[in-house]
Each structure stands twice: as structure tokens, then as C-alpha cells.
Design an enzyme around this catalytic site. Structure first.
Site, PDB file in Angstrom:
ATOM      1  N   LYS A 284       2.398  -5.716   4.394  1.00 51.08           N
ATOM      2  CA  LYS A 284       3.292  -6.857   4.105  1.00 51.08           C
ATOM      3  C   LYS A 284       4.407  -6.913   5.136  1.00 51.08           C
ATOM      4  CE  LYS A 284       7.121  -4.574   2.565  1.00 51.08           C
ATOM      5  NZ  LYS A 284       8.140  -4.312   3.525  1.00 51.08           N
TER       6      LYS A 284
ATOM      7  N   PRO B  12       0.675   0.977  10.770  1.00 56.01           N
ATOM      8  CA  PRO B  12       1.529   2.074  11.249  1.00 56.01           C
ATOM      9  C   PRO B  12       2.474   2.592  10.160  1.00 56.01           C
ATOM     10  CG  PRO B  12       2.156  -0.014  12.284  1.00 56.01           C
ATOM     11  CD  PRO B  12       0.908  -0.279  11.494  1.00 56.01           C
TER      12      PRO B  12
ATOM     13  N   ALA C 132       7.127   1.975   9.146  1.00 56.90           N
ATOM     14  CA  ALA C 132       7.160   0.718   9.901  1.00 56.90           C
ATOM     15  C   ALA C 132       7.805  -0.436   9.141  1.00 56.90           C
ATOM     16  CB  ALA C 132       5.724   0.321  10.280  1.00 56.90           C
ATOM     17  N   GLY C 133       8.058  -0.246   7.832  1.00 56.41           N
ATOM     18  CA  GLY C 133       8.557  -1.361   7.021  1.00 56.41           C
ATOM     19  C   GLY C 133       7.453  -2.331   6.669  1.00 56.41           C
TER      20      GLY C 133
ATOM     21  N   ALA D 157       4.883  -1.382   4.385  1.00 56.05           N
ATOM     22  CA  ALA D 157       4.343  -0.959   3.078  1.00 56.05           C
ATOM     23  C   ALA D 157       2.928  -0.389   3.185  1.00 56.05           C
ATOM     24  CB  ALA D 157       4.381  -2.111   2.067  1.00 56.05           C
TER      25      ALA D 157
ATOM     26  N   GLY E 195       1.789   2.794   2.988  1.00 57.99           N
ATOM     27  CA  GLY E 195       1.502   3.752   1.910  1.00 57.99           C
ATOM     28  C   GLY E 195       1.403   3.045   0.569  1.00 57.99           C
ATOM     29  N   SER E 196       2.242   2.044   0.361  1.00 58.01           N
ATOM     30  CA  SER E 196       2.225   1.276  -0.892  1.00 58.01           C
ATOM     31  C   SER E 196       0.913   0.515  -1.039  1.00 58.01           C
ATOM     32  CB  SER E 196       3.388   0.276  -0.918  1.00 58.01           C
ATOM     33  OG  SER E 196       4.618   0.941  -0.890  1.00 58.01           O
TER      34      SER E 196
ATOM     35  N   ASP F  56       7.462  -1.568  -3.880  1.00 52.03           N
ATOM     36  CA  ASP F  56       6.643  -2.569  -3.178  1.00 52.03           C
ATOM     37  C   ASP F  56       5.204  -2.628  -3.699  1.00 52.03           C
ATOM     38  OD1 ASP F  56       8.578  -3.398  -1.425  1.00 52.03           O
ATOM     39  OD2 ASP F  56       7.994  -2.002   0.166  1.00 52.03           O
TER      40      ASP F  56
HETATM   41  O1  C5P Z   1      10.546   2.403  -4.525  1.00 51.65           O
HETATM   42  P1  C5P Z   1      10.341   3.120  -3.238  1.00 51.65           P
HETATM   43  O2  C5P Z   1       9.952   4.552  -3.437  1.00 51.65           O
HETATM   44  O3  C5P Z   1       9.426   2.420  -2.297  1.00 51.65           O
HETATM   45  O4  C5P Z   1      11.759   3.126  -2.527  1.00 51.65           O
HETATM   46  C1  C5P Z   1      12.039   3.944  -1.438  1.00 51.65           C
HETATM   47  C2  C5P Z   1      13.549   4.126  -1.308  1.00 51.65           C
HETATM   48  O5  C5P Z   1      14.145   2.876  -0.931  1.00 51.65           O
HETATM   49  C3  C5P Z   1      14.226   4.496  -2.601  1.00 51.65           C
HETATM   50  O6  C5P Z   1      14.254   5.887  -2.756  1.00 51.65           O
HETATM   51  C4  C5P Z   1      15.629   3.947  -2.404  1.00 51.65           C
HETATM   52  O7  C5P Z   1      16.368   4.811  -1.609  1.00 51.65           O
HETATM   53  C5  C5P Z   1      15.379   2.688  -1.585  1.00 51.65           C
HETATM   54  N1  C5P Z   1      15.314   1.465  -2.410  1.00 51.65           N
HETATM   55  C6  C5P Z   1      16.449   0.968  -2.998  1.00 51.65           C
HETATM   56  N2  C5P Z   1      16.358  -0.165  -3.765  1.00 51.65           N
HETATM   57  C7  C5P Z   1      15.182  -0.797  -3.939  1.00 51.65           C
HETATM   58  C8  C5P Z   1      14.010  -0.311  -3.334  1.00 51.65           C
HETATM   59  C9  C5P Z   1      14.102   0.831  -2.568  1.00 51.65           C
HETATM   60  O8  C5P Z   1      17.539   1.528  -2.848  1.00 51.65           O
HETATM   61  N3  C5P Z   1      15.146  -1.901  -4.675  1.00 51.65           N
END
Ligand code: C5P
Length: 330
Positions: free
Chosen positions: A26, A114, A117-118, A120, A122-123, A156
Site C-alpha cells: 500500500k 521492500p 519502506a512504509g 506495509a 509485513g502487514s 495496517d
Molecule cells: O500497529 P503497528 O504495529 O503497525 O504500528 C507500529 C508502530 O507505529 C506502533 O508501535 C506505534 O509506535 C506506531 N503507530 C502509532 N499510531 C498508529 C499506528 C502506528 O503510534 N495509529
């Protein structure tokens, strides 16, 4: 290799099955940080968009007590820290009798998205495991049930299940579908050696901008509402690629770009070729530029390659797509 799960069953060779799934990456067309949440996450308003850069996930029931992860990229951990492993472990914990009956699973990740990378990556893999095990174990879960499970694994992942174009609020898990933008294309660029930690990006943002956070409930609802009726959503509704390009937005650029000048340089170089718009995706390090056609994206890819001839720079020409996880073959 994964570790053994408690109470796993012996499996049975009659039930051996294999599924292959496509797990799209994404990009964030919009990412606004609204405030803090009691759970420690951030309250967000985002427009998330699937692209046709994707991993392939093969699932094979193995008739053993184990969940095992394999990946063609040695940099990806294959132990129980891998989100794909966590997704399978969650399914096993949620449906213990099915897991006892059918046994474990081998998960093979063909990595194309990659890391750090932003995008997602792994998601997307975790979402594919949820969708694939739902099929393999014949659970018949609804999209909503799959998304609820996905939200337990990461912010994500609910989006990655269904994909397409969606407005995401809450911590990213509350989704409203938007009209498809699958007529646009994107050139992605990322320094392969530069991975950004998402927790670092949010933590740094909090330390610099917490004063501007909305903290009261009515303020929060008001900000959410404004995004619903905001310029990006209306540009998408009007199918106006030019306006979508102008409305690209990402609060995390405020902390990531000053810390990583090479991302700023990528952004500026892409912008000088006049695409519809340029933005960093998620917490970076990928920068993307939108174009109106595949030819324009290919041209832009060549222009960027010529302008920044760096072997560490990965450049992909992609299409925006209207779907999330797809079954490749039964
Ligand atoms: O949910 P996920 O594990 O993908 O989020 C990774 C990190 O991104 C979280 O540990 C948090 O530090 C940050 N995050 C956040 N607020 C969100 C989503 C992610 O602070 N809504």
C-alpha cells in the site's frame, strides 16, 4: 523456523492442501496525525491505496505440530517475530479444534515489497495468511471478522485484507471504502539500505508536535469529519487525478525528511519532472510520484534513474489497484 504451538494436532495427510496468494503493498495518499490515544497509539486520518507491487505467499498444510516460515530474502526473520507467523499463530489460537485436526502450516514468502519502506509489506503478508488459512480451514469468515483478527496484529493489516482505496481512521483499523483510483500509476523510489522504524517516526513526531494534538472527543470527531468531507476525498470522488496529486499529504514527512536528507533529495528530484504529485509513503523511506499513464510512469522511472544513478536506489513503476489479497491458485 517457527516454534511449536501448545496443543497442536498431529494433522492428517488427507487434509494436505496448498494455496498461493498475492499480497499487494500500500501507499498513503493522505496521512494526518490527529492526536494521542489512550492505548498509546496515534489517532489518524489516512487514505490508503493498494498498488500492484506485491509479495506472493504460499501456504501448505504440513501435517505436523509446527508453523514454519520460509522466505527467499535472508534479511527477513523467519522466527515467531515475523507477522506472517503471528497471523498463523493467532488463527491457531482462535480456532484450536481446526488447528488440532488439520495441524500446522508451511508459509513461504516470495518477497518483492521492500522492507522498512512504509509500504506495509509485513502487514500484507500477515493479511494473506489470515485470508489463506480461512480458505484452507474452510472457516467461512466474513471480511469484518477477518479485519477484526487483523486489527489484533497491526494497524495496517485490516486494510491489507480488502485493499483498494479506503479512508482509515482510529489507529488505522476503521475503514470506509472510497471510489477506486485504479486509473492512476505510481513510480516508487527507495534507497535499499535505508529502512525507517515506524515506532521511531511516531515517537519523534509526538516529541515535536504533541502541543498541536487534539485531545477532546468533540475536537477529534470534528477533525475526522473534516477529512471525510475534505479535499482529498472529494478529488477521489471526482476522479480528478490532478487534484489527487495536489492533495497528497503526510504529517510524518515533518520528522522523517529532516532526519534523512536522501529522502528529501529523492522527493525533490521526482518533483522536478512534474508528475501529478510526490509524497513519502507512511513512515518512509519510500517516496512515490503519481502519473496518469503507464507510459508516463515508465518515462519517469528512466528520468529518475538517469538523474540519480545510484546502485542502492530501487525504482519501481506500479499501478494503483482496486483489490487487496487475491487467491492465485487453489
Ligand atoms: O500497529 P503497528 O504495529 O503497525 O504500528 C507500529 C508502530 O507505529 C506502533 O508501535 C506505534 O509506535 C506506531 N503507530 C502509532 N499510531 C498508529 C499506528 C502506528 O503510534 N495509529
Amino acid at each position: 523456523m517457527g516454534t511449536v504451538l501448545p496443543e497442536a494436532g498431529s494433522g492428517n495427510s488427507d487434509s494436505m492442501q496448498a494455496y498461493s496468494l498475492i499480497a499487494p503493498a500500500k501507499i498513503n495518499l493522505y496521512l494526518e496525525i490527529i492526536g494521542d490515544r489512550p492505548d498509546g497509539y496515534h489517532e489518524l486520518a489516512m487514505v490508503l491505496q493498494s498498488i500492484d507491487l506485491a509479495d506472493q505467499i504460499d501456504l501448505r498444510s504440513n501435517g505436523t505440530d509446527y508453523i514454519r516460515v520460509h522466505c527467499d530474502n535472508p534479511q527477513i526473520p523467519t522466527d515467531n517475530s515475523n507477522l506472517a507467523y503471528k497471523a498463523a499463530a493467532l488463527m491457531a489460537a482462535q480456532f484450536p479444534s481446526v488447528y488440532r485436526k488439520l495441524g500446522g502450516v508451511d508459509i513461504t514468502i516470495h518477497k518483492r515489497i521492500p522492507m522498512g519502506a512504509g509500504l506495509a509489506g509485513g502487514s500484507a503478508d500477515a493479511a494473506a495468511v489470515l485470508v489463506g488459512l480461512d480458505l484452507m480451514w474452510k472457516l467461512g469468515l466474513t471480511q469484518l471478522e477477518l479485519r477484526d483478527l487483523a486489527a489484533q496484529l497491526g494497524s495496517d493489516i485490516p486494510f491489507c485484507v480488502g485493499g483498494g482505496t479506503a479512508l482509515a481512521t482510529g489507529r488505522g483499523e476503521l475503514l470506509d471504502p472510497l471510489p477506486s483510483v485504479d486509473y492512476l500509476y505510481a513510480v516508487l523510489a527507495k534507497h535499499r539500505s535505508l529502512e525507517i522504524s515506524t515506532p521511531w517516526a511516531y515517537k519523534t513526531y509526538r516529541s515535536q508536535f504533541q502541543d498541536s494534538y487534539v485531545s477532546d472527543r468533540s475536537g477529534l470527531l470534528d477533525r475526522r469529519q473534516r477529512v471525510h468531507s475534505g479535499a482529498m476525498v472529494s478529488a477521489i470522488s471526482q476522479r480528478d487525478g490532478g487534484k489527487i496529486g495536489q492533495c497528497l499529504y503526510n504529517d510524518l514527512e515533518k520528522v522523517v525528511l529532516p532526519a534523512h536528507p536522501q529522502i528529501e533529495q529523492l522527493r525533490q528530484t521526482l518533483a522536478q519532472f512534474n508528475p501529478l504529485g510526490v509524497m513519502m509513503s507512511g513512515s518512509g523511506s519510500t517516496v512515490f510520484a503519481l502519473t496518469e499513464s503507464a507510459d508516463q510512469a515508465e518515462h519517469l522511472r528512466h528520468q529518475l534513474q538517469a538523474a540519480l544513478p545510484d546502485p542502492d536506489l530501487g525504482i519501481w513503476s506500479t499501478r494503483l489497484i482496486a483489490n487487496g489479497i487475491q487467491l492465485l491458485q487453489p
